[in-house]
Design a protein around this motif. Structure first.
Motif, mmCIF file in Angstrom:
data_model
loop_
_atom_site.group_PDB
_atom_site.id
_atom_site.type_symbol
_atom_site.label_atom_id
_atom_site.label_comp_id
_atom_site.label_asym_id
_atom_site.label_seq_id
_atom_site.Cartn_x
_atom_site.Cartn_y
_atom_site.Cartn_z
ATOM 1 N N PRO A 187 0.911 -1.226 0.018
ATOM 2 C CA PRO A 187 0.060 0.146 0.143
ATOM 3 C C PRO A 187 0.803 1.287 -0.047
ATOM 4 O O PRO A 187 1.953 1.471 0.479
ATOM 5 C CB PRO A 187 -0.874 -0.070 1.527
ATOM 6 C CG PRO A 187 -0.584 -1.471 1.798
ATOM 7 C CD PRO A 187 0.775 -1.954 1.209
ATOM 8 N N ILE A 188 0.245 2.195 -0.751
ATOM 9 C CA ILE A 188 0.863 3.694 -0.416
ATOM 10 C C ILE A 188 -0.021 4.532 0.521
ATOM 11 O O ILE A 188 -1.154 4.803 0.216
ATOM 12 C CB ILE A 188 1.046 4.409 -1.998
ATOM 13 C CG1 ILE A 188 1.808 3.408 -2.724
ATOM 14 C CG2 ILE A 188 1.561 5.771 -1.843
ATOM 15 C CD1 ILE A 188 2.062 3.919 -4.186
ATOM 16 N N VAL A 189 0.385 5.107 1.278
ATOM 17 C CA VAL A 189 -0.271 5.950 2.337
ATOM 18 C C VAL A 189 -0.034 7.380 1.960
ATOM 19 O O VAL A 189 1.079 7.820 1.832
ATOM 20 C CB VAL A 189 0.014 5.682 3.755
ATOM 21 C CG1 VAL A 189 -0.561 6.556 4.856
ATOM 22 C CG2 VAL A 189 -0.072 4.200 4.078
ATOM 23 N N LEU A 190 -1.144 8.149 1.622
ATOM 24 C CA LEU A 190 -0.932 9.526 1.043
ATOM 25 C C LEU A 190 -0.896 10.497 2.228
ATOM 26 O O LEU A 190 -0.372 11.825 1.524
ATOM 27 C CB LEU A 190 -2.165 9.849 0.172
ATOM 28 C CG LEU A 190 -2.413 8.976 -1.038
ATOM 29 C CD1 LEU A 190 -3.721 9.238 -1.867
ATOM 30 C CD2 LEU A 190 -0.960 8.961 -1.726
ATOM 31 N N GLN A 191 -1.283 10.349 3.422
ATOM 32 C CA GLN A 191 -1.240 11.243 4.368
ATOM 33 C C GLN A 191 -0.478 10.667 5.699
ATOM 34 O O GLN A 191 -0.662 9.449 5.950
ATOM 35 C CB GLN A 191 -2.553 11.753 4.854
ATOM 36 C CG GLN A 191 -3.217 12.626 3.834
ATOM 37 C CD GLN A 191 -4.732 13.264 4.321
ATOM 38 O OE1 GLN A 191 -4.381 13.725 5.453
ATOM 39 N NE2 GLN A 191 -5.615 13.268 3.569
#
Length: 540
Positions: free
Chosen positions: A12-16
């Protein structure tokens, strides 16, 4: 048996990165989320398409009915797995958002159960969601505390707290701040996955969980998906089979026709069904949106003792008790009024009457929205239900035909009702955009469900040309022009009350635009919170 990771599982890529996010979004937890998404996202998406196809058939004239292919399940003699001792007495449950102070107050309220709500009572800004999951970690570790710098008050969980049940977000919602393969992860898998990964073993070790409320289900196929998610999660985190227990909210019209089937699919994990009355009213309008014969009157006249709501509650009790599980009643949304004893007594009297109806119908417990209502509801259930529950009180003499589940309420559609719906929808949504999911309005605790009812009724009345009784006499149809006038008047009144330094004045303009677009849409939008979520993320 070892669990093989799907070959298409991507990190996963976490944006915040809200405060304390690293405590929740550990590498191991994110890997577990990726695994859940890889295994179940495709099935979930197919089920959402199936929802759309069923709605299209209903729009063309097909009405909901019992499924002929599952008649054997409905008519069969079987029960769900036994309930664990800690879940046998649920006479009063309190619900609320995953805000830290409100969680502590709810746990200390004297209710048997506290439903920590990541869904309708929580505005899903990423900061709110992560803070809620941090609170779950601290609850697990016995350090859920809050010191209010403004008031100097300290909040601590008492020695005999309510049992915690977690409500993740619905299957239809995304978590836009975490991407896998460039796409948002499922919000339902995000909330469930983090809580079961971080807290599942600890809750099981004390025999106080992990327990869940499942929202917005529309079919037994969706219940089967959740059952498979439970099976996978139990094996992954090292829980015995059947440890996870879930209560399903019957808050959609299609689900009311598949109660037995939903229980059957979750029979090793099911603890009960719940009358999610506000969402159920919204779903009734949404499902029957193209059918002019099912127009509802003002929301105040859509009560649980009549028409489709009475049939729905009776069927839920009948199904639950036949299958050996709890039939949970609906929400008492009243909140106390400071300094007004007469108003409070009138509100408490309405709560008593509502809970008396529920317990006499056969419900094993019911919901309240405020700690002050816990003793009011408990007094009624204690007097009428001396045992832990009423599961062994059968209701097989009731026969609920499909037409009974569709019968609309009769009543008036008034200018006052139109104005109230506009006011509630805009005022609630503006607060939601500012990060609040449970909002006191007019001495009621409103959440996303009541905003959905409000805008759906406006759409229904406009779409079918319902005659609105004017305050000064006569009738009028809800046209685009009149709606615009009423929205303009409501915004002006709100801004006057707020004053120049009012709280998030601009959010009311955004809320009004979202509401007006939803009411004027050619096709009733499924959920107003979906377009609003894009605005919330932009503000966030």
């Amino acid at each position: 048996m070892p669990l093989d990771r799907p070959s298409n599982s991507l990190p996963p890529i976490v944006l915040q990165s809200p405060p304390d996010a690293e405590r929740v979004l550990t590498a191991e937890a994110l890997a577990f989320l990726a695994e859940l998404q890889a295994r179940f996202a495709q099935r979930l998406n197919a089920l959402m398409v199936a929802r759309q196809r069923r709605q299209e058939r209903i729009d063309r004239g097909e009405l909901p009915d019992y499924l002929p292919e599952t008649r054997n399940i409905r008519q069969g003699t079987w029960e769900a797995a036994p309930l664990p001792p800690v879940l046998r007495d649920r006479r009063v449950e309190i619900t609320g958002p995953v805000d830290r102070k409100m969680m502590i107050n709810a746990l200390n309220s004297g209710a048997r159960v506290f439903m920590a709500d990541f869904e309708d009572a929580t505005a899903p800004s990423f900061g709110n969601i992560i803070a809620g999951h941090v609170n779950m970690l601290d609850y697990r570790d016995g350090v859920l505390e809050f010191d209010d710098a403004k008031t100097g008050k300290s909040y601590r969980v008492g020695p005999d707290p309510a049992l915690l049940i977690i409500r993740p977000r619905g299957l239809h919602l995304p978590e836009a701040n975490v991407l896998i393969g460039g796409q948002p992860v499922s919000a339902a898998l995000f909330d469930f996955g983090l809580t079961i990964f971080h807290c599942g073993r600890a809750l099981a070790a004390t025999e106080r969980g992990p327990f869940y409320y499942l929202p917005k289900l529309e079919s037994h196929d969706e219940a089967r998906l959740w059952n498979d998610i439970f099976l996978f999660a139990q094996e992954s985190v090292g829980l015995a089979a059947g440890t996870i227990k879930a209560t399903v909210l019957i808050e959609t019209l299609p689900a009311a026709f598949e109660m037995d089937e939903i229980v059957w699919q979750l029979r090793d994990h099911i603890a009960g069904l719940n009358c999610g009355r506000w969402d159920y009213i919204f779903s009734y309008i949404k499902t029957l949106r193209n059918h002019g014969a099912y127009i509802l009157p003002d929301r105040a006249e859509v009560t649980m003792d009549r028409a489709f709501l009475a049939a729905y509650a009776a069927r839920l009790v009948k199904v639950c008790h036949r299958r050996g599980i709890h039939a949970m009643g609906g929400m008492a949304a009243q909140i106390p009024v400071k300094g007004d004893a007469a108003a409070n007594e009138a509100a408490f009297a309405r709560v008593r009457a509502d809970k008396l109806r529920e317990v006499q119908l056969g419900h094993d417990g019911a919901w309240v929205a405020h700690p002050d209502l816990v003793p009011v509801a408990r007094e009624v259930f204690d007097a009428e239900m001396p045992g832990l529950n009423q599961i062994r009180k059968p209701r097989q003499e009731w026969r609920v035909e499909p037409a009974m589940l569709l019968k609309p309420h009769e009543g008036r559609i008034t200018e006052s009702g139109v104005r109230t719906n506009i006011s509630v929808a805009i005022a609630y949504l503006a607060q939601w955009l500012s990060g609040r999911g449970a909002v006191p309005l007019g001495n009621l605790m409103e959440d996303a469900a009541t905003a959905e009812i409000s805008r759906a009724q406006l759409w229904q009345w406009r779409r079918h040309g319902a005659a609105v009784e004017l305050d000064g006499g006569g009738e009028r149809r809800l046209t685009a022009e009149w709606l615009g006038e009423l929205v303009q008047a409501e915004i002006a009144a709100i801004l006057e009350r707020l004053g120049p330094g009012g709280f998030h004045r601009g959010h009311y303009a955004s809320a009004a635009r979202i509401v007006q677009e939803a009411v004027m849409a050619e096709v009733l939008p499924d959920f107003i919170t979906v377009p609003a979520y894009d605005v919330l993320n932009a503000l966030d």
